[in-house]
Scaffold this active site. Structure first.
Site, PDB file in Angstrom:
ATOM      1  N   ASP A   1     -26.378   0.911 -21.852  1.00 49.42           N
ATOM      2  CA  ASP A   1     -26.597   2.140 -22.617  1.00 49.42           C
ATOM      3  C   ASP A   1     -27.479   1.904 -23.831  1.00 49.42           C
ATOM      4  OD1 ASP A   1     -23.933   2.693 -21.083  1.00 49.42           O
ATOM      5  OD2 ASP A   1     -24.796   4.618 -21.666  1.00 49.42           O
TER       6      ASP A   1
ATOM      7  N   GLN B   1     -15.816   6.199 -13.041  1.00 45.03           N
ATOM      8  CA  GLN B   1     -17.181   6.362 -12.531  1.00 45.03           C
ATOM      9  C   GLN B   1     -17.423   5.458 -11.323  1.00 45.03           C
ATOM     10  OE1 GLN B   1     -16.325   6.109 -15.728  1.00 45.03           O
ATOM     11  NE2 GLN B   1     -17.741   7.146 -17.098  1.00 45.03           N
TER      12      GLN B   1
ATOM     13  N   ALA C   1     -26.985   6.759 -18.961  1.00 50.77           N
ATOM     14  CA  ALA C   1     -27.937   6.726 -20.076  1.00 50.77           C
ATOM     15  C   ALA C   1     -29.272   7.428 -19.751  1.00 50.77           C
ATOM     16  CB  ALA C   1     -28.156   5.278 -20.513  1.00 50.77           C
TER      17      ALA C   1
ATOM     18  N   ARG D   1     -24.082  12.520 -16.923  1.00 50.38           N
ATOM     19  CA  ARG D   1     -23.772  11.254 -17.595  1.00 50.38           C
ATOM     20  C   ARG D   1     -24.723  10.167 -17.099  1.00 50.38           C
ATOM     21  NH1 ARG D   1     -22.783   8.503 -13.682  1.00 50.38           N
ATOM     22  NH2 ARG D   1     -22.642   6.642 -14.951  1.00 50.38           N
TER      23      ARG D   1
HETATM   24  O1  MRU Z   1     -19.997   7.199 -19.986  1.00 45.34           O
HETATM   25  P1  MRU Z   1     -21.059   7.060 -18.932  1.00 45.34           P
HETATM   26  O2  MRU Z   1     -20.556   7.322 -17.560  1.00 45.34           O
HETATM   27  O3  MRU Z   1     -22.291   7.856 -19.276  1.00 45.34           O
HETATM   28  O4  MRU Z   1     -21.458   5.512 -18.994  1.00 45.34           O
HETATM   29  C1  MRU Z   1     -22.518   5.072 -18.187  1.00 45.34           C
HETATM   30  C2  MRU Z   1     -22.768   3.618 -18.249  1.00 45.34           C
HETATM   31  O5  MRU Z   1     -22.155   2.896 -19.000  1.00 45.34           O
HETATM   32  C3  MRU Z   1     -23.882   3.103 -17.387  1.00 45.34           C
HETATM   33  O6  MRU Z   1     -23.655   1.762 -17.030  1.00 45.34           O
HETATM   34  C4  MRU Z   1     -25.211   3.182 -18.169  1.00 45.34           C
HETATM   35  O7  MRU Z   1     -25.367   4.440 -18.733  1.00 45.34           O
HETATM   36  C5  MRU Z   1     -26.377   2.883 -17.308  1.00 45.34           C
HETATM   37  S1  MRU Z   1     -26.708   4.171 -16.104  1.00 45.34           S
HETATM   38  C6  MRU Z   1     -28.138   3.708 -15.297  1.00 45.34           C
END
Ligand code: MRU
Length: 340
Positions: free
Chosen positions: A228, A187, A51, A49
């Protein structure tokens, strides 16, 4: 392909492995992700997971499939399936657009491999540049609040918002980090807390609903989050709960920064309303599942709304810290959301 190791990705013997981000921090389990089906399942379950990491894992897999003999037409199909694995983080689409150009070359096996490795190497540099640019915006003695996980687990490098925090900590500017647990999948509570512990950075964990009171008590000096997808007008999609923090920060006159690489920019989305927002399973809200088993606390058949992300309007953001430098609200208000 050469052996490769980041915090949460590994290539060994022409196979792709991912560090299971659902099992952390209790277990450090590496899972095989060497087929399209396996990687898509890991992405859906958020075992891989963040981005940047989603895009890098899909690119590496495509290169490995090519090296392991998959035909060009099948690779094109695999690329399309991977591209659709999650809808909101545009890094996946941006990375795979570059992989598509490599696939179009005559020597596509070598081209895909070179491009995937380049994307990983670039991501490390992007993170370092964000960390340096962001740290300049951190005042000495800062108590920073962050949301979700934006560290080494979510990128090939030091991370985005968490990379800024780590860099500022090395420069002696961080007193403490407030870690939003980040409901529903935690997370923050599981991953960011673990990463900060590994880095030796002092932190305190809070439930998402506690941020308002902390701010009212003047215990938060700045909020730093990742992204994202960033629309052409500067609106930002990020983990659900980010928008609430931005509203709270605005009310309490606390700076609210977004840190992201240029691979998170989407010039094709004019504003946040055009960003597709992933809806996730009801079970993530009605109960909890983990290595300990599964518990449901909501009534059977409870109806649920579970968007994985929200959109923070550009007007609430104090600065977009990109690898290319900081875009200011003044620039955005003048109609110029351009990386420098
Ligand atoms: O659902 P996720 O855990 O993939 O969401 C991740 C986020 O919202 C992060 O803030 C984003 O991807 C940036 S990671 C450098």
């Amino acid at each position: 392909m050469q052996t490769l190791q980041t915090t949460s990705l590994r290539v060994r013997d022409n196979r792709l492995w991912i560090l299971d981000q659902q099992a952390l921090p209790q277990q450090k389990a590496w899972l095989d992700a060497s087929s399209v089906e396996a990687l898509v399942a890991h992405i859906h379950a958020l075992r891989v997971r963040g981005a940047p990491l989603i895009g890098l894992s899909a690119s590496l897999l495509l290169a490995l499939l090519a090296e392991n003999g998959m035909a060009k037409a099948a690779l094109a199909q695999a690329l399309d399936v991977l591209r659709a694995a999650r809808p909101t983080a545009v890094n996946l689409m941006n990375n795979l657009d570059r992989m598509k150009l490599a696939l179009a070359q005559e020597d596509y096996v070598a081209a895909l491999s070179a491009e995937a490795l380049r994307l990983v190497a670039e991501d490390k540099i992007l993170c370092d540049n964000i960390a340096r640019a962001g740290s300049e915006r951190v005042a000495p003695g800062s108590r920073i609040l962050t949301h979700c996980n934006t560290g080494g687990l979510a990128t090939a490098g030091v991370g985005t918002a968490l990379g800024v925090i780590a860099h500022a900590f090395q420069e002696g500017k961080i007193e403490q980090v407030w870690v939003d647990e980040t409901r529903p999948l935690l997370q923050g509570g599981r991953l960011t807390a673990w990463e900060l512990g590994e880095l030796g950075i002092p932190y305190r964990l809070i439930c998402d609903s506690m941020a308002a009171t902390l701010m009212a008590q003047k215990q938060v000096d700045a909020v730093w989050v990742g992204a994202d997808r960033i629309a052409a007008n500067g609106d930002v999609a990020n983990k659900i709960g980010t928008y609430s923090l931005a509203v709270l920060a605005h009310f309490h006159q606390i700076p609210f920064y977004v840190a992201a690489p240029h691979t998170t920019l989407d010039p094709h989305c004019p504003d946040g309303s055009a960003i597709p927002i992933e809806q996730r399973a009801a079970a993530e809200i009605t109960g909890v599942a983990g290595s300990f088993g599964q518990v449901q606390w909501a009534p059977e058949n409870a109806q649920v709304w579970n968007p994985a992300f929200d959109v923070t309007p550009a007007a609430l953001i104090s600065g977009w810290v990109l690898d290319t430098g900081v875009v200011t609200p003044e620039e955005v208000a003048a109609g110029r959301f351009q990386p420098h």
